[in-house]
Design an enzyme around this catalytic site. Sequence first.
Site, PDB file in Angstrom:
ATOM      1  N   ASP A   1      29.164  34.950  41.689  1.00  0.00           N
ATOM      2  CA  ASP A   1      28.307  35.830  42.585  1.00  0.00           C
ATOM      3  C   ASP A   1      26.764  35.488  42.291  1.00  0.00           C
ATOM      4  O   ASP A   1      26.200  35.388  43.505  1.00  0.00           O
ATOM      5  CB  ASP A   1      28.311  37.324  42.173  1.00  0.00           C
ATOM      6  CG  ASP A   1      29.958  37.860  41.967  1.00  0.00           C
ATOM      7  OD1 ASP A   1      30.506  37.786  42.980  1.00  0.00           O
ATOM      8  OD2 ASP A   1      30.349  37.899  40.879  1.00  0.00           O
TER       9      ASP A   1
ATOM     10  N   GLN B   1      47.221  39.710  25.488  1.00  0.00           N
ATOM     11  CA  GLN B   1      46.368  38.625  25.172  1.00  0.00           C
ATOM     12  C   GLN B   1      45.179  38.717  24.285  1.00  0.00           C
ATOM     13  O   GLN B   1      44.724  37.982  23.629  1.00  0.00           O
ATOM     14  CB  GLN B   1      45.690  38.011  26.687  1.00  0.00           C
ATOM     15  CG  GLN B   1      47.010  37.541  27.588  1.00  0.00           C
ATOM     16  CD  GLN B   1      46.438  36.873  29.001  1.00  0.00           C
ATOM     17  OE1 GLN B   1      45.306  36.663  29.252  1.00  0.00           O
ATOM     18  NE2 GLN B   1      47.392  36.358  29.609  1.00  0.00           N
TER      19      GLN B   1
ATOM     20  N   GLY C   1      46.996  31.250  33.583  1.00  0.00           N
ATOM     21  CA  GLY C   1      47.137  31.123  35.283  1.00  0.00           C
ATOM     22  C   GLY C   1      47.113  29.733  35.586  1.00  0.00           C
ATOM     23  O   GLY C   1      46.671  29.494  36.653  1.00  0.00           O
TER      24      GLY C   1
ATOM     25  N   ALA D   1      49.189  27.633  36.551  1.00  0.00           N
ATOM     26  CA  ALA D   1      49.746  26.959  37.739  1.00  0.00           C
ATOM     27  C   ALA D   1      48.857  27.706  39.101  1.00  0.00           C
ATOM     28  O   ALA D   1      49.454  27.332  40.130  1.00  0.00           O
ATOM     29  CB  ALA D   1      51.195  27.385  37.920  1.00  0.00           C
TER      30      ALA D   1
ATOM     31  N   ASN E   1      41.097  39.249  38.060  1.00  0.00           N
ATOM     32  CA  ASN E   1      40.401  40.645  38.402  1.00  0.00           C
ATOM     33  C   ASN E   1      41.479  41.688  37.987  1.00  0.00           C
ATOM     34  O   ASN E   1      42.480  41.472  38.125  1.00  0.00           O
ATOM     35  CB  ASN E   1      40.051  40.760  39.917  1.00  0.00           C
ATOM     36  CG  ASN E   1      38.930  40.032  40.473  1.00  0.00           C
ATOM     37  OD1 ASN E   1      37.842  40.438  39.457  1.00  0.00           O
ATOM     38  ND2 ASN E   1      39.070  39.333  41.243  1.00  0.00           N
TER      39      ASN E   1
ATOM     40  N   HIS F   1      31.877  42.907  38.803  1.00  0.00           N
ATOM     41  CA  HIS F   1      32.217  41.961  39.606  1.00  0.00           C
ATOM     42  C   HIS F   1      33.321  42.599  40.795  1.00  0.00           C
ATOM     43  O   HIS F   1      34.327  42.525  40.618  1.00  0.00           O
ATOM     44  CB  HIS F   1      32.989  40.731  39.103  1.00  0.00           C
ATOM     45  CG  HIS F   1      33.591  39.917  40.206  1.00  0.00           C
ATOM     46  ND1 HIS F   1      33.113  39.076  40.885  1.00  0.00           N
ATOM     47  CD2 HIS F   1      34.997  39.673  40.333  1.00  0.00           C
ATOM     48  CE1 HIS F   1      33.884  38.459  41.706  1.00  0.00           C
ATOM     49  NE2 HIS F   1      34.971  38.765  41.332  1.00  0.00           N
TER      50      HIS F   1
ATOM     51  N   VAL G   1      38.347  35.943  33.959  1.00  0.00           N
ATOM     52  CA  VAL G   1      38.069  35.431  35.439  1.00  0.00           C
ATOM     53  C   VAL G   1      39.126  36.363  36.366  1.00  0.00           C
ATOM     54  O   VAL G   1      38.677  36.932  37.260  1.00  0.00           O
ATOM     55  CB  VAL G   1      38.306  33.969  35.889  1.00  0.00           C
ATOM     56  CG1 VAL G   1      38.345  33.836  37.226  1.00  0.00           C
ATOM     57  CG2 VAL G   1      37.522  33.150  35.092  1.00  0.00           C
TER      58      VAL G   1
HETATM   59  P1  NAX Z   1      46.624  32.660  42.025  1.00  0.00           P
HETATM   60  O1  NAX Z   1      47.564  33.909  42.214  1.00  0.00           O
HETATM   61  O2  NAX Z   1      46.849  31.415  42.437  1.00  0.00           O
HETATM   62  O3  NAX Z   1      46.934  32.156  40.468  1.00  0.00           O
HETATM   63  C1  NAX Z   1      47.170  33.112  39.449  1.00  0.00           C
HETATM   64  C2  NAX Z   1      48.120  32.669  38.390  1.00  0.00           C
HETATM   65  O4  NAX Z   1      48.190  33.532  37.176  1.00  0.00           O
HETATM   66  C3  NAX Z   1      49.569  32.426  38.985  1.00  0.00           C
HETATM   67  O5  NAX Z   1      50.188  31.147  38.794  1.00  0.00           O
HETATM   68  C4  NAX Z   1      50.556  33.536  38.083  1.00  0.00           C
HETATM   69  O6  NAX Z   1      51.753  33.366  37.770  1.00  0.00           O
HETATM   70  C5  NAX Z   1      49.330  33.645  36.586  1.00  0.00           C
HETATM   71  N1  NAX Z   1      49.670  34.618  35.974  1.00  0.00           N
HETATM   72  C6  NAX Z   1      50.025  35.954  36.174  1.00  0.00           C
HETATM   73  N2  NAX Z   1      49.880  36.640  34.986  1.00  0.00           N
HETATM   74  C7  NAX Z   1      49.965  36.157  33.934  1.00  0.00           C
HETATM   75  C8  NAX Z   1      49.901  36.066  32.549  1.00  0.00           C
HETATM   76  N3  NAX Z   1      50.162  37.326  32.023  1.00  0.00           N
HETATM   77  N4  NAX Z   1      49.572  34.977  31.869  1.00  0.00           N
HETATM   78  C9  NAX Z   1      49.510  33.689  32.211  1.00  0.00           C
HETATM   79  N5  NAX Z   1      49.471  33.566  33.676  1.00  0.00           N
HETATM   80  C10 NAX Z   1      49.635  34.578  34.458  1.00  0.00           C
HETATM   81  O7  NAX Z   1      45.357  33.384  41.545  1.00  0.00           O
HETATM   82  P2  NAX Z   1      43.675  32.363  41.736  1.00  0.00           P
HETATM   83  O8  NAX Z   1      43.340  32.207  42.897  1.00  0.00           O
HETATM   84  O9  NAX Z   1      44.146  31.448  40.712  1.00  0.00           O
HETATM   85  O10 NAX Z   1      42.787  33.575  40.860  1.00  0.00           O
HETATM   86  C11 NAX Z   1      43.149  34.113  39.664  1.00  0.00           C
HETATM   87  C12 NAX Z   1      42.359  35.418  39.475  1.00  0.00           C
HETATM   88  O11 NAX Z   1      40.855  35.175  39.532  1.00  0.00           O
HETATM   89  C13 NAX Z   1      42.814  36.711  40.419  1.00  0.00           C
HETATM   90  O12 NAX Z   1      42.896  37.882  39.830  1.00  0.00           O
HETATM   91  C14 NAX Z   1      41.574  36.658  41.150  1.00  0.00           C
HETATM   92  O13 NAX Z   1      41.376  37.817  41.587  1.00  0.00           O
HETATM   93  C15 NAX Z   1      40.311  36.385  40.360  1.00  0.00           C
HETATM   94  N6  NAX Z   1      39.131  35.648  40.776  1.00  0.00           N
HETATM   95  C16 NAX Z   1      37.992  36.172  40.178  1.00  0.00           C
HETATM   96  C17 NAX Z   1      36.745  35.732  40.523  1.00  0.00           C
HETATM   97  C18 NAX Z   1      35.671  36.183  39.832  1.00  0.00           C
HETATM   98  O14 NAX Z   1      34.380  35.893  40.323  1.00  0.00           O
HETATM   99  N7  NAX Z   1      35.548  36.967  38.702  1.00  0.00           N
HETATM  100  C19 NAX Z   1      36.662  34.972  41.779  1.00  0.00           C
HETATM  101  C20 NAX Z   1      37.673  34.455  42.204  1.00  0.00           C
HETATM  102  C21 NAX Z   1      39.074  35.049  42.098  1.00  0.00           C
HETATM  103  O15 NAX Z   1      39.068  36.122  43.139  1.00  0.00           O
END
Ligand code: NAX
Length: 327
Positions: free
Chosen positions: A159, A112, A11, A13, A131, A187, A129
Site C-alpha cells: 500500500d 504457526q 504458501g 507454491a 490476509n 491492510h 502477508v
Molecule cells: P495463492 O493462493 O496463490 O497462494 C497461497 C498458497 O498458500 C497456496 O499455495 C496454499 O496452498 C498455501 N497455504 C494455504 N494455507 C497454508 C498453510 N496453512 N501453510 C502453508 N501454506 C498454506 O495466494 P497468493 O496470491 O500467493 O497470496 C497469498 C496471500 O497474500 C493471500 O492471503 C492474499 O490475500 C495475500 N495478499 C496480501 C497482500 C498484502 O499487502 N498484505 C497483498 C497481496 C495479497 O493479496
Amino acid sequence: RPVPVTVAVTGGAGQIAYGLLFRIASGALLGPDTPVRLRLLEIPAAVAALEGVAMELEDGAFPLLESVDISDDPWLGFSGANIALLVGARPRTSGMERSDLLAANGPIFTEQGAAINAVAADDVKVLVVGNPANTNAFIAMTNAPDVPAARFTAMTRLDHNRAIAQLAKKVGAPAADISRMTVWGNHSATQYPDLAHAAVAGKPAVELVESSWVTEDFVPTVQQRGTAIIQARGASSAASAASAAIDHIRDWALGTPQGDWVSMAVPSDGSYGVPEGLISSFPVTCANGEYTIVPGLDPDDNARARIDASVAELVQERDAVIDLGFA
Ligand code: NAX
C-alpha cells in the site's frame, strides 16, 4: 564466509511466493553477501507443486542459496528460522464474509504462532502477508508468548509503495524522489494513505498537488488498487506483493535511509491513540534490526477520523478472533 540466514516462507507454491523466492535466492532480501537457507511450507495438497518450485530454485544455481527444504509441518518448516514470511493463507472464496475469513484463518495462524514460538531462532522476525494480514499477525503473536511481540509485523508496504507510485506519477517525479509517505491502519479498504508529511525531492507534497486530487483520486486509488489489479489481470497482485515483502524485511533488517521512513503494521505501543498491542500500520524508521514508530506527527481532523475508522475495524477483527478462541 558470513553466517547463512534461514528464511521460512509459507504458501511456497502460491503466486506471491513464485515472485518472492527467486528474489530472496538472488540476494535481494539481505544483500549480496548473505547466504540464505530457504525453508518452504505448504499444505499437503500443494507439496507436489512445491517440489517443482524447489527444482526451479535449484536450477537457478544461485550462488547465495545454500539449501532449500520443503515441508508441510510448521514444526519443521520454522525450525531455526531467522525470518518467517507468512504468505500462505486460506483465500476468500465467493459467498464468504470477512468473519468467515477470520474463522478460516484462525487455526492456521494459531498453529504457526505456536510453532514459531517453539522452534524458530531467538532473533526471528515475522512478516504476515496472508490476509487478513494484521489480524493473522495478531493471532500468531498471541500464540507465541516467548517471542517478543514486536517481532510480529504485517504487510502494508505494498500500500505504501502504491501510494508513492501514485504521487510520483501525479507530479512527474521518479519514485526515488518521494519520501515520508505514510499508510495508517488496516491492510484493507479502510487503510489511510496519508501524504501530509510526504516530500518530493525534499519539497512538501501538499504544495505540489490539489487537495481535491488527494481526497478524490489519491486516497481511493490506493485503497482500491488491489481490486483494480484483480480486474485487469484476472488474479490478485503477486509480483508487486513479493517486492513489497522484500522491501519490508530488507528495511527492517538493514535500516531505512536517513530522513525517510516506511510503513509497517506493527503492534501498537499506544502511539497515535491506537490501542496497545493492536497490529496497525504506522510510519516507522528502522536501524540495527529494530523499528521505531515515528513520534510527534500531528494528524489533522480528517486524518484522525480516517485513522480511527481503520483502527475501529481492527478492534472488531481482534475482538472477533478473541471470541473465536484464537487469541
Ligand atoms: P495463492 O493462493 O496463490 O497462494 C497461497 C498458497 O498458500 C497456496 O499455495 C496454499 O496452498 C498455501 N497455504 C494455504 N494455507 C497454508 C498453510 N496453512 N501453510 C502453508 N501454506 C498454506 O495466494 P497468493 O496470491 O500467493 O497470496 C497469498 C496471500 O497474500 C493471500 O492471503 C492474499 O490475500 C495475500 N495478499 C496480501 C497482500 C498484502 O499487502 N498484505 C497483498 C497481496 C495479497 O493479496
